[in-house]
Scaffold this motif. Structure first.
Motif: not given
Length: 159
Positions: A21-30, A101-110, A115-117
């Protein structure tokens, strides 16, 4: 002349792969999606790539944020993979789900196996997808066995 799409899809179904699964976040949008095209590119510097369908909402969030987190799923996470793959349930993907939140701000799922950020360092147009190359900013991993996908079904390693 290229092979027909359905024939190519059938051929690729014979390739066993991990489920990511790949996740990302921009502002309030995840956003996030299940992908089959994820792999390492380089150890030094640490780089990975993910291919995102241009029609996916996650692709737009990655393009805007410049970051993504790849989650390699563990056995028993079939429901999570199916949820993030179902376009009809996009609004449910993060509903009530704990993430950090990961190092880049991307969402990290439990509870992902790995997990590779990543920070995007290159994007390449490739047919109906974009290939994102990510510089690995953080890596987390736990114990367990990976969830596999082969011939249209979830699988497990033989014991």
């Amino acid at each position: 002349m290229p092979v027909p799409v359905e024939r190519f899809r059938q051929a690729l179904s014979q390739w066993a792969s991990g489920v990511t699964i790949v996740t990302s976040r921009s502002g309030d949008v995840v956003h996030g999606m299940t992908v089959s095209a994820f792999t390492s590119v380089s150890l030094d510097p640490p780089l990975v790539l993910v291919c995102a369908d241009k029609a996916s909402n996650t692709h737009g969030v990655i393009a805007e944020s410049g970051s993504f987190a790849a989650h390699v799923l563990a056995q028993g996470q079939e429901d999570l993979s199916s949820l993030f793959a179902d376009k009809q349930r996009e609004a449910e993907r993060f509903a009530g789900r704990a993430w950090s939140e990961g190092a880049t701000g991307a969402p990290i799922l439990e509870d992902a196996l790995v997990v590779i950020d990543c920070k995007v360092v290159a994007a390449h147009d490739a047919g109906d997808h974009v290939i994102y190359v990510g510089s690995v900013e953080e890596a987390r991993f736990g114990a367990g066995e990976p969830l596999l996908h082969y011939h249209g079904r979830y699988r497990q390693l033989a014991k």
